[in-house]
Design a protein around this motif. Structure first.
Motif, short mmCIF file in Angstrom:
data_model
loop_
_atom_site.label_atom_id
_atom_site.label_comp_id
_atom_site.label_asym_id
_atom_site.label_seq_id
_atom_site.Cartn_x
_atom_site.Cartn_y
_atom_site.Cartn_z
N ASN A 97 51.65 46.48 61.41
CA ASN A 97 52.19 47.22 60.27
C ASN A 97 51.64 46.48 59.05
OD1 ASN A 97 53.71 48.44 58.31
ND2 ASN A 97 55.70 47.68 59.04
N ILE B 126 50.91 45.94 55.16
CA ILE B 126 51.55 46.32 53.90
C ILE B 126 50.75 45.74 52.72
CG2 ILE B 126 53.66 46.11 52.54
CD1 ILE B 126 55.12 45.74 55.33
N CYS C 43 51.81 49.26 47.53
CA CYS C 43 52.56 50.32 48.24
C CYS C 43 53.79 50.75 47.46
CB CYS C 43 52.98 49.81 49.62
SG CYS C 43 54.27 48.55 49.54
N MET D 284 58.41 51.94 51.76
CA MET D 284 57.88 51.04 52.79
C MET D 284 59.01 50.25 53.46
SD MET D 284 57.34 47.61 53.26
CE MET D 284 57.38 46.97 51.59
N THR E 53 59.92 50.47 57.25
CA THR E 53 59.61 49.27 58.03
C THR E 53 60.82 48.80 58.83
OG1 THR E 53 57.76 48.63 56.65
CG2 THR E 53 58.83 46.85 57.86
N VAL F 240 51.60 41.22 55.43
CA VAL F 240 51.94 41.57 54.05
C VAL F 240 50.95 40.90 53.10
CG1 VAL F 240 53.80 41.66 52.33
CG2 VAL F 240 54.37 41.56 54.77
N PHE G 286 58.84 40.84 49.68
CA PHE G 286 59.09 41.58 50.92
C PHE G 286 60.02 40.78 51.84
CE2 PHE G 286 58.19 42.08 55.43
CZ PHE G 286 58.54 43.42 55.60
N TRP H 106 50.43 50.65 54.60
CA TRP H 106 51.18 50.99 53.39
C TRP H 106 50.30 50.64 52.18
CZ3 TRP H 106 55.44 53.85 53.51
CH2 TRP H 106 56.12 53.93 54.73
N ASN I 255 51.45 55.32 55.11
CA ASN I 255 52.69 55.54 54.36
C ASN I 255 53.69 56.36 55.17
OD1 ASN I 255 51.53 54.12 52.23
ND2 ASN I 255 50.59 55.99 51.41
#
Ligand code: NAD
Length: 480
Positions: free
Chosen positions: A255, A257, A261, A266, A270, A290, A298, A417, A439
């Motif tokens: 995933n 990010i 984003c 997100m 997530t 990330v 995040f 994302w 997204n």
């Protein structure tokens, strides 16, 4: 104690050997029913009945088969509450998840392929002035469908529906860990007017009844969803018999990010893509990467939300996570948390079993877990855990995150994302995955090809891909 039965030749029956295995309720840890411990004798009986049914079923028009499959779909809808309760009890997933995801999707699977078959066409290839080729697509005959425990009826029906729509007779085996909704399906098939022997549902262990399905010489194709190791064994067994094979296997999905984003969207998604169904979805994004400028923001927001996530018994309307599917699976997940610590990871939240009040005190509940500080190529980040455990890792460049994302043996799904359109295309092009969501996560259009690359599988399911898999193409050339 309730004894489940096999469904052979349109009737429920006990396993020939009279043997049963325990079926546990993950929410309490108690045995609540017994399931047939079937073997090759039951498979032989089912194949016999399917052989008799095949000329009848395959001679029906697509519309006639379609009508029966729509009745099957409606039959599940009419028993919605019974199916929802059974799925939740058997698997440990929250009732709300079974009600909003699993059972509605099983209904759609039958409905989708019931209508898809009436639009299914085969190809023709014209050779200028010389003649024409056309392709006949006929049902294969008797096919085997073997499914896992995480989305029991959802994945069982995802195979059975196209197989039946295309005119095949089916010998199907749900997971021995979650047999109940497949057991209920026999009754619905009877009520829908499915001819006897067209759909046979056998229960029991993979190593006995599953293996017997794979090895039976009259079963011409195997559609399997489950673990990569099992898939490897099935491929080794079935390939020398020249069976058609569709393998949907494990995953370890990234995933990714980026700092540009839509943060709120997100974060919300997530949480789902990490922990939906207790993280027991082959498509869950268990490795979260990330972009460094966003990493701390995040981490703080994500860990705060995860720590507040309600783990409760599956009937509690507040439950976001229910129980994981079995004691051995819970222990496996916990052993990976231990491994993560040994590999130098820091548990930011979770990492332990949750003990609920009586009567749920022996249930298999795990707190959703977030780990940071691990190398991308350590075992925790390479092996499929298949539970409520994610790792978070910062990255600096697209090139770097692609190396990390593509580093596992798997290639099932990926999530990106970003609001940068060019980057989304660039990354989607380069990620090793059969499915890429930008997204979004777990948006499923049943017409699209579904499946993975590398050790995540062979072949694709969904839409025309499934109907092609379950038919044998034959080219006919007519000379002018
Ligand atoms: P599993 O491989 O243990 O079992 C899957 C099914 O195969 C069960 O019905 C089992 O009884 C049967 N089986 C086991 N051994 C067999 C054998 N020797 N011959 C024939 N059948 C046999 O997998 P599981 O633990 O039930 O499911 C979890 C796995 O499934 C995870 O790896 C997950 O990623 C994967 N999965 C993949 C997808 C996908 O679409 N790619 C979807 C869901 C789950």
């Amino acid at each position: 104690m309730e004894k489940l039965q096999n469904f052979i030749n349109g009737e429920y029956c006990a396993p020939i050997n009279g043997a049963y295995i325990d079926n546990y309720e993950p929410a309490t840890g108690n045995v609540y029913s017994l399931i047939p411990n079937s073997d090759e004798k039951d498979v032989a009986l089912a194949v016999e009945s399917a052989e008799k049914a095949f000329p009848i079923w395959s001679a029906m028009s697509n519309e006639e088969r379609s009508e029966i499959l729509i009745k099957l779909s409606d039959g599940i809808k009419n028993r919605m509450d019974e199916f929802v309760a059974a799925e939740s009890r058997d698997n440990g997933k929250p009732l709300s998840l079974a009600a909003h995801v699993d059972i509605p999707r099983a209904i759609s699977n039958f409905h989708f392929f019931a209508t898809a078959i009436t639009h299914f066409a085969s190809e023709s290839h014209y050779m200028v002035g010389e003649g024409v080729n056309y392709t006949l697509r006929k049902p294969i005959g008797i096919v085997g469908c073997i499914s896992p425990w995480n989305l029991p009826l959802y994945l069982f029906s995802w195979k059975i529906a196209p197989a039946l729509a295309a005119g095949n007779c089916v010998i199907a085996k749900p997971s021995e860990i979650t047999p109940y909704t497949a057991y209920l399906l026999g009754k619905v098939a009877q009520e829908a007017g499915m001819p006897n022997g067209v759909l046979n549902i056998l229960h029991g262990l993979g190593s006995s009844v599953g293996d017997a399905i794979v090895k039976h010489p009259k079963i011409k194709a195997i559609s399997f969803t489950g673990g990569t190791k099992t898939g490897e064994y099935i491929a080794k067994t079935a390939a020398p018999m020249f069976k058609k094979l569709s393998l949907e296997l494990g995953g370890k999905n990234p995933n990714i990010i980026f700092a540009d984003c839509d943060f709120d969207e997100m974060l919300k998604t997530t949480l789902r893509s990490s922990f939906a169904n207790q993280g027991q979805i082959c498509l869950c994004g268990s490795r979260i990467f990330v972009e460094r400028p966003l990493y701390e923001k995040f981490k703080t927001a994500f860990v705060e939300k995860v720590a507040k996530t309600t783990v409760s018994n599956p009937t509690d309307p507040k439950a976001i996570l229910g129980a994981v599917v079995s004691k051995p699976h819970m222990e496996k997940v916990l052993s990976y948390v231990q491994l993560a610590k040994e590999e130098g990871g820091t548990i930011l939240t979770g990492g332990e079993q949750v003990h609920l009040e009586v009567p749920y005190n022996n249930g298999y509940y795990l707190r959703p877990t977030v780990i940071e500080g691990l190398a991308y190529d350590c075992r925790t980040n390479q092996e499929e855990i298949f539970g409520p455990v994610v790792t978070i890792t910062p990255f600096d460049t697209e090139e770097e995150v692609l190396i990390m994302a593509n580093s596992t043996q798997y290639g099932l799904a990926a999530t990106l994302w970003t609001t940068d359109l060019k980057r989304a295309h660039r990354m989607a092009d380069k990620i090793d995955a059969g499915i890429v969501w930008v997204n979004a996560w777990l948006v499923r259009d049943l017409r699209t090809p579904f499946g993975g690359m590398k050790a995540s599988g062979v072949g694709r399911e969904g839409g025309e891909e499934a109907l092609r898999f379950f038919t044998e193409p034959k080219n006919v050339y007519i000379s002018y």
